[in-house]
Design a protein around this motif. Sequence first.
Motif, PDB file in Angstrom:
ATOM      1  N   THR A  81     -26.043  31.286   6.360  1.00 26.10           N
ATOM      2  CA  THR A  81     -26.002  30.710   7.716  1.00 26.10           C
ATOM      3  C   THR A  81     -26.448  29.256   7.804  1.00 26.10           C
ATOM      4  OG1 THR A  81     -26.238  32.900   8.739  1.00 26.10           O
ATOM      5  CG2 THR A  81     -26.848  30.990  10.081  1.00 26.10           C
ATOM      6  N   PRO A  82     -27.538  28.845   7.144  1.00 26.20           N
ATOM      7  CA  PRO A  82     -27.974  27.446   7.294  1.00 26.20           C
ATOM      8  C   PRO A  82     -26.972  26.413   6.796  1.00 26.20           C
ATOM      9  CG  PRO A  82     -29.731  28.809   6.369  1.00 26.20           C
ATOM     10  CD  PRO A  82     -28.480  29.625   6.334  1.00 26.20           C
ATOM     11  N   HIS A  83     -25.984  26.859   6.022  1.00 27.89           N
ATOM     12  CA  HIS A  83     -25.049  25.916   5.399  1.00 27.89           C
ATOM     13  C   HIS A  83     -23.661  25.923   6.046  1.00 27.89           C
ATOM     14  CE1 HIS A  83     -28.140  25.708   2.342  1.00 27.89           C
ATOM     15  NE2 HIS A  83     -28.089  27.026   2.231  1.00 27.89           N
ATOM     16  N   VAL A  84     -23.479  26.767   7.062  1.00 29.45           N
ATOM     17  CA  VAL A  84     -22.150  26.921   7.665  1.00 29.45           C
ATOM     18  C   VAL A  84     -21.699  25.644   8.368  1.00 29.45           C
ATOM     19  CG1 VAL A  84     -20.848  28.127   9.466  1.00 29.45           C
ATOM     20  CG2 VAL A  84     -22.320  29.416   7.903  1.00 29.45           C
ATOM     21  N   ALA A  85     -22.548  25.055   9.187  1.00 31.07           N
ATOM     22  CA  ALA A  85     -22.141  23.886   9.974  1.00 31.07           C
ATOM     23  C   ALA A  85     -21.721  22.725   9.078  1.00 31.07           C
ATOM     24  CB  ALA A  85     -23.268  23.468  10.914  1.00 31.07           C
ATOM     25  N   ASP A  86     -22.487  22.438   8.047  1.00 33.72           N
ATOM     26  CA  ASP A  86     -22.153  21.316   7.158  1.00 33.72           C
ATOM     27  C   ASP A  86     -20.857  21.568   6.401  1.00 33.72           C
ATOM     28  OD1 ASP A  86     -24.379  19.908   7.944  1.00 33.72           O
ATOM     29  OD2 ASP A  86     -25.605  20.533   6.240  1.00 33.72           O
ATOM     30  N   ALA A  87     -20.586  22.839   6.067  1.00 33.54           N
ATOM     31  CA  ALA A  87     -19.382  23.165   5.298  1.00 33.54           C
ATOM     32  C   ALA A  87     -18.103  22.947   6.090  1.00 33.54           C
ATOM     33  CB  ALA A  87     -19.453  24.610   4.798  1.00 33.54           C
ATOM     34  N   LEU A  88     -18.191  22.854   7.414  1.00 35.52           N
ATOM     35  CA  LEU A  88     -16.995  22.611   8.217  1.00 35.52           C
ATOM     36  C   LEU A  88     -16.310  21.298   7.837  1.00 35.52           C
ATOM     37  CD1 LEU A  88     -18.386  23.650  11.737  1.00 35.52           C
ATOM     38  CD2 LEU A  88     -16.739  24.939  10.357  1.00 35.52           C
TER      39      LEU A  88
ATOM     40  N   PHE B 247     -13.878  26.414   2.245  1.00 35.85           N
ATOM     41  CA  PHE B 247     -15.018  26.490   3.156  1.00 35.85           C
ATOM     42  C   PHE B 247     -16.087  27.429   2.606  1.00 35.85           C
ATOM     43  CE2 PHE B 247     -16.662  28.778   7.043  1.00 35.85           C
ATOM     44  CZ  PHE B 247     -17.469  27.746   7.512  1.00 35.85           C
ATOM     45  N   LEU B 248     -15.664  28.618   2.168  1.00 36.89           N
ATOM     46  CA  LEU B 248     -16.616  29.584   1.624  1.00 36.89           C
ATOM     47  C   LEU B 248     -17.231  29.083   0.320  1.00 36.89           C
ATOM     48  CD1 LEU B 248     -14.652  32.896   2.331  1.00 36.89           C
ATOM     49  CD2 LEU B 248     -16.699  32.080   3.501  1.00 36.89           C
ATOM     50  N   THR B 249     -16.435  28.417  -0.499  1.00 39.78           N
ATOM     51  CA  THR B 249     -16.958  27.862  -1.745  1.00 39.78           C
ATOM     52  C   THR B 249     -18.026  26.816  -1.471  1.00 39.78           C
ATOM     53  OG1 THR B 249     -14.893  28.289  -2.925  1.00 39.78           O
ATOM     54  CG2 THR B 249     -16.356  26.603  -3.842  1.00 39.78           C
TER      55      THR B 249
ATOM     56  N   ALA C 207     -25.657  27.237  -0.976  1.00 39.61           N
ATOM     57  CA  ALA C 207     -26.634  28.322  -1.002  1.00 39.61           C
ATOM     58  C   ALA C 207     -27.062  28.681  -2.413  1.00 39.61           C
ATOM     59  CB  ALA C 207     -26.058  29.550  -0.299  1.00 39.61           C
ATOM     60  N   GLY C 208     -26.453  28.038  -3.421  1.00 38.92           N
ATOM     61  CA  GLY C 208     -26.792  28.321  -4.812  1.00 38.92           C
ATOM     62  C   GLY C 208     -26.251  29.637  -5.310  1.00 38.92           C
ATOM     63  N   THR C 209     -25.085  30.024  -4.788  1.00 41.04           N
ATOM     64  CA  THR C 209     -24.471  31.295  -5.172  1.00 41.04           C
ATOM     65  C   THR C 209     -23.099  31.036  -5.789  1.00 41.04           C
ATOM     66  OG1 THR C 209     -25.543  32.347  -3.291  1.00 41.04           O
ATOM     67  CG2 THR C 209     -23.754  33.563  -4.331  1.00 41.04           C
ATOM     68  N   ASP C 210     -22.778  31.720  -6.872  1.00 40.31           N
ATOM     69  CA  ASP C 210     -21.465  31.583  -7.500  1.00 40.31           C
ATOM     70  C   ASP C 210     -20.462  32.406  -6.714  1.00 40.31           C
ATOM     71  OD1 ASP C 210     -19.276  31.275  -9.079  1.00 40.31           O
ATOM     72  OD2 ASP C 210     -20.022  32.482 -10.748  1.00 40.31           O
ATOM     73  N   ARG C 211     -19.495  31.738  -6.087  1.00 39.24           N
ATOM     74  CA  ARG C 211     -18.538  32.462  -5.264  1.00 39.24           C
ATOM     75  C   ARG C 211     -17.101  32.280  -5.751  1.00 39.24           C
ATOM     76  NH1 ARG C 211     -20.138  36.197  -4.416  1.00 39.24           N
ATOM     77  NH2 ARG C 211     -18.303  36.660  -3.200  1.00 39.24           N
ATOM     78  N   ALA C 212     -16.873  32.222  -7.030  1.00 37.81           N
ATOM     79  CA  ALA C 212     -15.516  32.029  -7.545  1.00 37.81           C
ATOM     80  C   ALA C 212     -14.585  33.150  -7.111  1.00 37.81           C
ATOM     81  CB  ALA C 212     -15.536  31.932  -9.064  1.00 37.81           C
ATOM     82  N   ASP C 213     -15.144  34.348  -6.853  1.00 37.36           N
ATOM     83  CA  ASP C 213     -14.277  35.469  -6.491  1.00 37.36           C
ATOM     84  C   ASP C 213     -13.577  35.247  -5.150  1.00 37.36           C
ATOM     85  OD1 ASP C 213     -16.896  35.697  -5.407  1.00 37.36           O
ATOM     86  OD2 ASP C 213     -16.496  37.778  -4.860  1.00 37.36           O
ATOM     87  N   ASP C 214     -14.120  34.392  -4.272  1.00 37.30           N
ATOM     88  CA  ASP C 214     -13.421  34.093  -3.028  1.00 37.30           C
ATOM     89  C   ASP C 214     -12.112  33.361  -3.305  1.00 37.30           C
ATOM     90  OD1 ASP C 214     -15.246  35.182  -1.162  1.00 37.30           O
ATOM     91  OD2 ASP C 214     -16.601  33.512  -1.588  1.00 37.30           O
TER      92      ASP C 214
END
Length: 405
Positions: free
Chosen positions: A315-322, A381-383, A389-396
Amino acid sequence: MNDLTQCVVTPKVKLDGFDSLGVGVHRASTIVFESAEAYATRGDRGDDGYTYGLYGTPTTRTLEAKITALEGGLRTFLVPSGQAACSLAILPLVKAGDKILIADTAYPPVRDFADRDLTKFGIEVEYYDPTSLSDLEARMDERTRIVWCESPGSTTMELQDIPAIAAIAHRSGALVGCDNTWATPLNFKPLEHGADIVAEALTKYFSGHSDVLMGSITVASEDLVGAIKATLGRYGIGVSPDDASMVLRGMETMGVRLKHASQAASVICDQFAQSRLVGSVLFPPRPECPGHHLWKRDFSGSSAVFSVIFTPEATPHVADALDVLNTFAIGASWGGTRSLMAPMPVKRFRTARPWAGADLVLRISIGLEALSDLQTDVAAFLTCIAQAAGTDRADDQNWVRLQQK
């Protein structure tokens, strides 16, 4: 005639033989009369007569008639915006000492209007849990004049049982009003489910191109016509026939736009739901959405607006990712050709049904772009959120590639 007079006086044009598919744009303030007697008896023309441009032209009356037919109502009034439709569906029908019950999930500007203006006029305002019939019943009393609904609720998409609410309200002699902007009458008809008044933001799906502001109020009973019409007249509220013609044009493609966008929205909802960055997707056609059974029972379809709740880590990173978006635009409103995302606060707009989650819900409106471009944008956006957030999200990203194959 003198040349100066000929510049001013326009001969009447006979339209015999001219039958256009498009509705003519009739601009007018003054309406002239063929005789002194006709002018003196202009009030006898009734609600459908023409007396002054503020009270209707052939262009605006055509739009009103089309909306009335879609809603299954008795009469429609046009106003300058969706918010005006909500406030002016309420204001003419309440007086000092009355009480109004408003769904806790109603459009926030409706709350602002109620808290600032209705209370100033001596009207008591209470908010009820939109998902609890017992809470509504407990708040009803002999002073309750209107129960205001919005189904699904603004941003958080709670569905309301409109037939049951109408039964409770009508037993106490109260009216039921419903903001139906999300569904449009193509997907839900509140008047056929017991509501007395329906408000629409024509700004959105009706016009469909993000370039017109307008709203409508449709009523089911002749008893409500006089009060609303008189209030609009006293406040000097009317709409432009040019804008009305644009809404008329937009209506012709509303059905195909809604169908296309809602199908795409379902796919994009799945894409968000696949991500472990997402806590939940709020979209009435999804079984996990609050009140899904009511949507399945009462609605014939869906619009393309939904909301996404992210995990506490994301959540804290959603706005900046836009800022990584290319196809989606960042903006309020919805229902146009362009897909939109907008982060929305919730907590300060809830009193009867407190919001327990994070105070950021991402509202998304799907437009008419290519689905693959929207999917690519969501993946990026999700990446971006995952990286922040420091999470590997390659699966998205893999999800998108698999869907495109």
